[in-house]
Design a protein around this motif. Structure first.
Motif, mmCIF file in Angstrom:
data_model
loop_
_atom_site.group_PDB
_atom_site.id
_atom_site.type_symbol
_atom_site.label_atom_id
_atom_site.label_comp_id
_atom_site.label_asym_id
_atom_site.label_seq_id
_atom_site.Cartn_x
_atom_site.Cartn_y
_atom_site.Cartn_z
ATOM 1 N N VAL A 43 0.821 -1.205 0.000
ATOM 2 C CA VAL A 43 0.000 0.000 0.000
ATOM 3 C C VAL A 43 0.857 1.258 0.000
ATOM 4 O O VAL A 43 1.960 1.275 0.549
ATOM 5 C CB VAL A 43 -0.953 0.040 1.220
ATOM 6 N N LEU A 44 0.335 2.284 -0.629
ATOM 7 C CA LEU A 44 0.866 3.646 -0.587
ATOM 8 C C LEU A 44 -0.342 4.578 -0.592
ATOM 9 O O LEU A 44 -1.373 4.245 -1.174
ATOM 10 C CB LEU A 44 1.739 3.942 -1.810
ATOM 11 N N PRO A 45 -0.229 5.749 0.037
ATOM 12 C CA PRO A 45 -1.356 6.679 0.002
ATOM 13 C C PRO A 45 -1.606 7.176 -1.425
ATOM 14 O O PRO A 45 -0.717 7.157 -2.273
ATOM 15 C CB PRO A 45 -0.917 7.821 0.922
ATOM 16 N N ALA A 46 -2.823 7.646 -1.677
ATOM 17 C CA ALA A 46 -3.196 8.104 -3.018
ATOM 18 C C ALA A 46 -2.390 9.320 -3.445
ATOM 19 O O ALA A 46 -2.090 9.497 -4.618
ATOM 20 C CB ALA A 46 -4.684 8.413 -3.056
ATOM 21 N N SER A 47 -2.011 10.174 -2.502
ATOM 22 C CA SER A 47 -1.169 11.332 -2.812
ATOM 23 C C SER A 47 -0.442 11.729 -1.545
ATOM 24 O O SER A 47 -0.763 11.277 -0.459
ATOM 25 C CB SER A 47 -2.010 12.493 -3.339
ATOM 26 N N GLY A 48 0.543 12.559 -1.693
ATOM 27 C CA GLY A 48 1.300 13.024 -0.532
ATOM 28 C C GLY A 48 2.176 11.938 0.063
ATOM 29 O O GLY A 48 2.259 11.798 1.277
ATOM 30 N N VAL A 49 2.846 11.170 -0.782
ATOM 31 C CA VAL A 49 3.720 10.103 -0.300
ATOM 32 C C VAL A 49 4.881 10.726 0.468
ATOM 33 O O VAL A 49 5.522 11.667 -0.008
ATOM 34 C CB VAL A 49 4.251 9.257 -1.473
ATOM 35 N N TYR A 66 11.399 -10.605 -4.816
ATOM 36 C CA TYR A 66 10.125 -9.952 -4.582
ATOM 37 C C TYR A 66 9.259 -10.081 -5.819
ATOM 38 O O TYR A 66 9.737 -10.271 -6.919
ATOM 39 C CB TYR A 66 10.325 -8.475 -4.253
ATOM 40 N N LYS A 67 7.957 -9.919 -5.632
ATOM 41 C CA LYS A 67 7.033 -9.947 -6.765
ATOM 42 C C LYS A 67 7.297 -8.714 -7.627
ATOM 43 O O LYS A 67 7.154 -7.578 -7.168
ATOM 44 C CB LYS A 67 5.591 -9.928 -6.290
ATOM 45 N N THR A 68 7.675 -8.940 -8.863
ATOM 46 C CA THR A 68 8.029 -7.820 -9.730
ATOM 47 C C THR A 68 6.847 -6.895 -9.973
ATOM 48 O O THR A 68 7.025 -5.687 -10.118
ATOM 49 C CB THR A 68 8.586 -8.320 -11.075
ATOM 50 N N GLY A 69 5.639 -7.431 -9.993
ATOM 51 C CA GLY A 69 4.461 -6.589 -10.185
ATOM 52 C C GLY A 69 4.296 -5.577 -9.068
ATOM 53 O O GLY A 69 3.950 -4.418 -9.305
ATOM 54 N N GLU A 70 4.553 -5.985 -7.835
ATOM 55 C CA GLU A 70 4.447 -5.069 -6.703
ATOM 56 C C GLU A 70 5.527 -4.001 -6.758
ATOM 57 O O GLU A 70 5.274 -2.824 -6.529
ATOM 58 C CB GLU A 70 4.547 -5.834 -5.382
ATOM 59 N N VAL A 71 6.747 -4.414 -7.059
ATOM 60 C CA VAL A 71 7.852 -3.457 -7.132
ATOM 61 C C VAL A 71 7.599 -2.458 -8.263
ATOM 62 O O VAL A 71 7.766 -1.242 -8.083
ATOM 63 C CB VAL A 71 9.196 -4.193 -7.329
ATOM 64 N N ASP A 72 7.153 -2.947 -9.410
ATOM 65 C CA ASP A 72 6.855 -2.056 -10.533
ATOM 66 C C ASP A 72 5.746 -1.082 -10.176
ATOM 67 O O ASP A 72 5.805 0.105 -10.518
ATOM 68 C CB ASP A 72 6.448 -2.866 -11.765
ATOM 69 N N TRP A 73 4.723 -1.563 -9.464
ATOM 70 C CA TRP A 73 3.617 -0.691 -9.070
ATOM 71 C C TRP A 73 4.107 0.436 -8.176
ATOM 72 O O TRP A 73 3.756 1.595 -8.363
ATOM 73 C CB TRP A 73 2.531 -1.497 -8.358
ATOM 74 N N ARG A 77 4.125 4.359 -9.062
ATOM 75 C CA ARG A 77 3.385 5.268 -8.168
ATOM 76 C C ARG A 77 4.281 6.385 -7.667
ATOM 77 O O ARG A 77 3.907 7.553 -7.659
ATOM 78 C CB ARG A 77 2.820 4.434 -7.012
ATOM 79 N N LEU A 78 5.505 6.034 -7.239
ATOM 80 C CA LEU A 78 6.437 7.058 -6.763
ATOM 81 C C LEU A 78 6.866 7.977 -7.904
ATOM 82 O O LEU A 78 7.037 9.177 -7.707
ATOM 83 C CB LEU A 78 7.654 6.407 -6.111
ATOM 84 N N GLY A 79 7.029 7.428 -9.092
ATOM 85 C CA GLY A 79 7.387 8.250 -10.247
ATOM 86 C C GLY A 79 6.309 9.273 -10.562
ATOM 87 O O GLY A 79 6.597 10.439 -10.843
ATOM 88 N N ARG A 80 5.025 8.839 -10.527
ATOM 89 C CA ARG A 80 3.926 9.778 -10.764
ATOM 90 C C ARG A 80 3.884 10.852 -9.683
ATOM 91 O O ARG A 80 3.638 12.023 -9.969
ATOM 92 C CB ARG A 80 2.596 9.030 -10.829
#
Length: 121
Positions: A43-49, A66-73, A77-80
């Protein structure tokens, strides 16, 4: 020899009975349903990481890491979030007429602070 075999059979039967009694008394506990396919517990917050949010990220470990899908997500998310923050910063700078110092500086934003700069004199 027959006596040893008899003891072994009785020991196995006692073990089976104890296992059956324990299973009936204690059961298997509450069984949680598996996560739906394509979802994750990461999980990560929708904004304000924040840095604390990134520190709290946990990935599901698999056989090879680690699951590559989770790491990519998380990376997407951090990139956005970084792109969004940089856009807001650029808008504030433009509104206040402040020029980005790192664009005109030959060393850019990756320069070392003065206390770490090398003195060749």
């Amino acid at each position: 020899m027959t006596l040893v075999l008899l003891y072994l059979v009785v020991l196995v039967l006692v073990g089976i009975v104890l296992f059956a009694v324990g299973s009936v008394l204690f059961g298997r506990g509450e069984v949680l349903p598996p996560l739906p396919q394509g979802t994750t517990a990461t999980v990560l917050p929708a904004s304000g990481v924040t840095g604390a949010d990134v520190d709290a990220v946990k990935f599901t470990q698999t056989l090879r890491g680690y699951k590559t899908g989770e790491v990519d997500w998380v990376l997407d998310r951090l990139g956005r979030e970084i792109d969004s923050l940089r856009g807001e910063l650029d808008a504030v700078r433009a509104a206040h007429g402040v020029e980005d110092a790192s664009l005109g500086d030959a060393q850019g934003a990756h320069a070392l602070p003065p206390e770490y700069a090398r003195d060749d004199t």
